[in-house]
Design a protein around this motif. Structure first.
Motif, PDB file in Angstrom:
ATOM      1  N   VAL A 172      -2.521   2.256  -1.188  1.00 31.71           N
ATOM      2  CA  VAL A 172      -1.823   3.532  -1.087  1.00 31.71           C
ATOM      3  C   VAL A 172      -1.983   4.294  -2.402  1.00 31.71           C
ATOM      4  N   TYR A 173      -1.764   3.569  -3.519  1.00 28.33           N
ATOM      5  CA  TYR A 173      -2.035   4.160  -4.826  1.00 28.33           C
ATOM      6  C   TYR A 173      -2.177   3.033  -5.842  1.00 28.33           C
ATOM      7  N   HIS A 174      -2.724   3.373  -7.014  1.00 29.31           N
ATOM      8  CA  HIS A 174      -2.944   2.392  -8.079  1.00 29.31           C
ATOM      9  C   HIS A 174      -2.584   3.050  -9.403  1.00 29.31           C
ATOM     10  N   ASP A 175      -1.670   2.433 -10.158  1.00 30.86           N
ATOM     11  CA  ASP A 175      -1.218   3.041 -11.408  1.00 30.86           C
ATOM     12  C   ASP A 175      -1.876   2.437 -12.643  1.00 30.86           C
ATOM     13  N   GLY A 176      -2.920   1.627 -12.430  1.00 30.66           N
ATOM     14  CA  GLY A 176      -3.598   1.006 -13.558  1.00 30.66           C
ATOM     15  C   GLY A 176      -3.189  -0.432 -13.766  1.00 30.66           C
ATOM     16  N   ASN A 177      -1.981  -0.767 -13.364  1.00 30.08           N
ATOM     17  CA  ASN A 177      -1.496  -2.139 -13.505  1.00 30.08           C
ATOM     18  C   ASN A 177      -1.244  -2.808 -12.163  1.00 30.08           C
ATOM     19  N   GLU A 178      -0.797  -2.040 -11.218  1.00 26.60           N
ATOM     20  CA  GLU A 178      -0.428  -2.600  -9.922  1.00 26.60           C
ATOM     21  C   GLU A 178      -0.952  -1.716  -8.795  1.00 26.60           C
ATOM     22  N   ALA A 205       8.484  13.030  -4.305  1.00 27.68           N
ATOM     23  CA  ALA A 205       7.231  13.591  -3.785  1.00 27.68           C
ATOM     24  C   ALA A 205       7.497  14.446  -2.553  1.00 27.68           C
ATOM     25  N   MET A 206       8.425  14.004  -1.697  1.00 27.19           N
ATOM     26  CA  MET A 206       8.764  14.776  -0.499  1.00 27.19           C
ATOM     27  C   MET A 206       9.340  16.129  -0.878  1.00 27.19           C
ATOM     28  N   GLY A 207      10.027  16.169  -2.014  1.00 35.13           N
ATOM     29  CA  GLY A 207      10.628  17.421  -2.468  1.00 35.13           C
ATOM     30  C   GLY A 207       9.604  18.469  -2.860  1.00 35.13           C
ATOM     31  N   LYS A 208       8.363  18.032  -3.069  1.00 37.94           N
ATOM     32  CA  LYS A 208       7.300  18.962  -3.448  1.00 37.94           C
ATOM     33  C   LYS A 208       6.599  19.562  -2.230  1.00 37.94           C
ATOM     34  N   LEU A 209       6.987  19.096  -1.046  1.00 36.43           N
ATOM     35  CA  LEU A 209       6.381  19.621   0.173  1.00 36.43           C
ATOM     36  C   LEU A 209       7.129  20.862   0.648  1.00 36.43           C
ATOM     37  N   THR A 210       6.462  21.663   1.446  1.00 38.08           N
ATOM     38  CA  THR A 210       7.129  22.809   2.058  1.00 38.08           C
ATOM     39  C   THR A 210       7.981  22.316   3.224  1.00 38.08           C
ATOM     40  N   GLY A 235       5.216  25.788  17.246  1.00 40.20           N
ATOM     41  CA  GLY A 235       4.586  27.068  17.536  1.00 40.20           C
ATOM     42  C   GLY A 235       3.375  27.432  16.707  1.00 40.20           C
ATOM     43  N   ILE A 236       2.589  26.440  16.297  1.00 38.94           N
ATOM     44  CA  ILE A 236       1.326  26.724  15.621  1.00 38.94           C
ATOM     45  C   ILE A 236       0.232  25.934  16.306  1.00 38.94           C
ATOM     46  N   SER A 237      -1.035  26.190  15.947  1.00 36.37           N
ATOM     47  CA  SER A 237      -2.139  25.513  16.614  1.00 36.37           C
ATOM     48  C   SER A 237      -2.259  24.064  16.149  1.00 36.37           C
ATOM     49  N   GLN A 238      -2.943  23.256  16.960  1.00 34.77           N
ATOM     50  CA  GLN A 238      -3.177  21.857  16.606  1.00 34.77           C
ATOM     51  C   GLN A 238      -4.009  21.756  15.325  1.00 34.77           C
ATOM     52  N   ALA A 239      -4.952  22.682  15.149  1.00 32.57           N
ATOM     53  CA  ALA A 239      -5.780  22.673  13.946  1.00 32.57           C
ATOM     54  C   ALA A 239      -4.927  22.910  12.696  1.00 32.57           C
ATOM     55  N   GLN A 240      -3.939  23.811  12.812  1.00 31.71           N
ATOM     56  CA  GLN A 240      -3.040  24.071  11.680  1.00 31.71           C
ATOM     57  C   GLN A 240      -2.168  22.853  11.384  1.00 31.71           C
ATOM     58  N   VAL A 241      -1.699  22.191  12.440  1.00 29.27           N
ATOM     59  CA  VAL A 241      -0.902  20.972  12.257  1.00 29.27           C
ATOM     60  C   VAL A 241      -1.719  19.931  11.508  1.00 29.27           C
ATOM     61  N   SER A 242      -2.968  19.744  11.938  1.00 34.59           N
ATOM     62  CA  SER A 242      -3.842  18.763  11.308  1.00 34.59           C
ATOM     63  C   SER A 242      -4.059  19.081   9.834  1.00 34.59           C
ATOM     64  N   ARG A 243      -4.294  20.349   9.528  1.00 34.99           N
ATOM     65  CA  ARG A 243      -4.538  20.750   8.154  1.00 34.99           C
ATOM     66  C   ARG A 243      -3.288  20.574   7.286  1.00 34.99           C
ATOM     67  N   LEU A 244      -2.119  20.979   7.793  1.00 34.43           N
ATOM     68  CA  LEU A 244      -0.875  20.832   7.031  1.00 34.43           C
ATOM     69  C   LEU A 244      -0.522  19.362   6.830  1.00 34.43           C
ATOM     70  N   GLU A 245      -0.787  18.548   7.848  1.00 31.45           N
ATOM     71  CA  GLU A 245      -0.509  17.111   7.741  1.00 31.45           C
ATOM     72  C   GLU A 245      -1.360  16.477   6.643  1.00 31.45           C
ATOM     73  N   LYS A 246      -2.651  16.815   6.618  1.00 33.61           N
ATOM     74  CA  LYS A 246      -3.540  16.278   5.590  1.00 33.61           C
ATOM     75  C   LYS A 246      -3.108  16.730   4.202  1.00 33.61           C
ATOM     76  N   ASN A 247      -2.729  17.999   4.072  1.00 33.62           N
ATOM     77  CA  ASN A 247      -2.277  18.514   2.775  1.00 33.62           C
ATOM     78  C   ASN A 247      -1.008  17.797   2.311  1.00 33.62           C
ATOM     79  N   ALA A 248      -0.085  17.556   3.249  1.00 37.04           N
ATOM     80  CA  ALA A 248       1.172  16.901   2.912  1.00 37.04           C
ATOM     81  C   ALA A 248       0.934  15.472   2.442  1.00 37.04           C
ATOM     82  N   ILE A 249       0.090  14.746   3.144  1.00 36.80           N
ATOM     83  CA  ILE A 249      -0.206  13.361   2.768  1.00 36.80           C
ATOM     84  C   ILE A 249      -0.887  13.317   1.405  1.00 36.80           C
TER      85      ILE A 249
END
Length: 257
Positions: A172-178, A205-210, A235-249
Motif C-alpha cells: 500500500v505504501y513504503h516509508d523507507g523502514n516498513e 488523508a481523507m480530509g484532503k479529499l473533496t 448524477g455524473i457519468s461513469q467515466a467521471q466516477v472512474s476518474r474521481l475514484e482514481k484521483n481520490a485513491i
C-alpha cells in the motif's frame, strides 16, 4: 552516444525515421512480397511498439515478452493496412498493437475466464477505443453498450472478469523502514479490530479529499456499489466516477504517512 536509449534490448538511436510518404511507399513494397522492404518497414516502426510497451510498465509479465507481442500486433497492422485510404499508418497500428498486448496480458491471467466473456471484453475495449477516437473524449460504458447493442450489465461484467487480480502482498505504501501490504489493512469487524479509516493517517488523508471524492469512496468501498450505480446516484457519468475514484485513491496513497 548521447541520444542512446535502450528499451527491451533495442537501441532506439539506431532506429530509422521515415516520413508519411516514405512509410506508405515502403509499406506497399512490403505488402507486395518484398522481404527486404518488410524488414525495413518493421524496423522503422519499432519506436511505435516501444512507445506503447512503456504504457504497460509495472506489469508482472516480462517487458521483453510484451515487446514481442507488440511486434506481432505491428506485423498484423502492416499486413492488413489499406494503403489506399488517406490515413496515417500509426493511427491504424496503435489500437491494433495495444489490443494484441492486452489480449496477451489477459490470456496469461491466473484467473481463468471463459472464452466468450473474454471475447466480449475485447469487443468492449475495441468499441471504446473507436468511440474515443471518433469523439476525441473518454467514452462511458453506457455509450459502449449502446454501440455494441448489448445490456450495460454484460459490458460491466465482462470488464470485471478480465481485471487483474490483486495480491494480498501488494504494498500500500513504503516509508523507507516498513512496507504496509494490503493484508495488513484487512480488519476483522466481528472481533472488534479497528477499521482502516479510523487510523489517524487515513483520517487526515481523507480530509484532503473533496466532498464528492469522499462520497464516491464511501459508495464504492463501503456500500459495495458499482461505478454505474454510483454515477446514477450522484448524477455524473461513469467515466467521471472512474476518474474521481482514481484521483481520490492516488491522493490517499500520497498523503498516508
Amino acid at each position: 552516444m548521447a541520444s542512446r536509449v535502450e528499451i527491451c534490448g533495442v537501441n532506439t538511436a539506431t532506429l530509422p525515421k521515415l516520413t508519411h510518404t516514405e512509410t506508405i511507399a515502403l509499406l506497399k513494397k512490403a505488402q507486395s512480397g518484398d522481404e527486404q522492404a518488410r524488414d525495413d518497414f518493421l524496423m522503422s516502426n519499432l519506436r511505435l511498439v516501444l512507445s506503447i510497451v512503456q504504457r504497460f510498465h509495472g506489469k508482472k509479465e516480462s517487458m521483453d515478452d510484451i515487446f514481442q507481442v507488440g511486434c506481432i500486433g505491428l506485423i498484423k497492422a502492416m499486413e492488413n493496412f489499406d494503403t489506399s485510404l488517406n490515413l496515417r499508418f500509426s493511427t491504424y497500428a496503435v489500437p491494433m498493437i495495444i489490443g494484441e498486448v492486452r489480449r496477451y496480458l489477459r490470456d496469461c491471467s491466473h484467473v481463468r475466464v471463459s472464452r466468450s466473456i473474454r471475447d466480449t471484453a475485447y469487443r468492449v475495449l475495441q468499441t471504446r477505443e473507436q468511440l474515443e477516437c471518433e469523439a476525441a473524449e473518454e467514452a462511458d460504458l453506457q455509450a459502449v453498450a449502446s454501440a455494441m447493442n448489448v445490456p450495460l450489465k454484460e459490458v460491466v461484467y465482462a470488464l470485471d472478469a478480465i481485471s487483474d487480480p490483486v495480491s494480498l502482498y501488494d504494498p500500500v505504501y513504503h516509508d523507507g523502514n516498513e512496507t504496509v501490504m494490503i493484508m495488513d489493512q484487512i480488519s476483522d469487524v466481528k472481533n472488534g479490530d479497528e477499521s482502516l479509516l479510523t487510523g489517524v493517517s487515513i483520517s487526515e488523508a481523507m480530509g484532503k479529499l473533496t466532498d464528492r471524492e469522499r462520497q464516491i469512496l464511501m459508495l464504492r468501498f463501503y456500500e459495495g456499489k458499482t461505478q454505474i450505480e454510483v454515477s446514477e446516484e450522484i448524477g455524473i457519468s461513469q467515466a467521471q466516477v472512474s476518474r474521481l475514484e482514481k484521483n481520490a485513491i492516488a491522493t490517499l496513497q500520497k498523503n498516508i504517512d
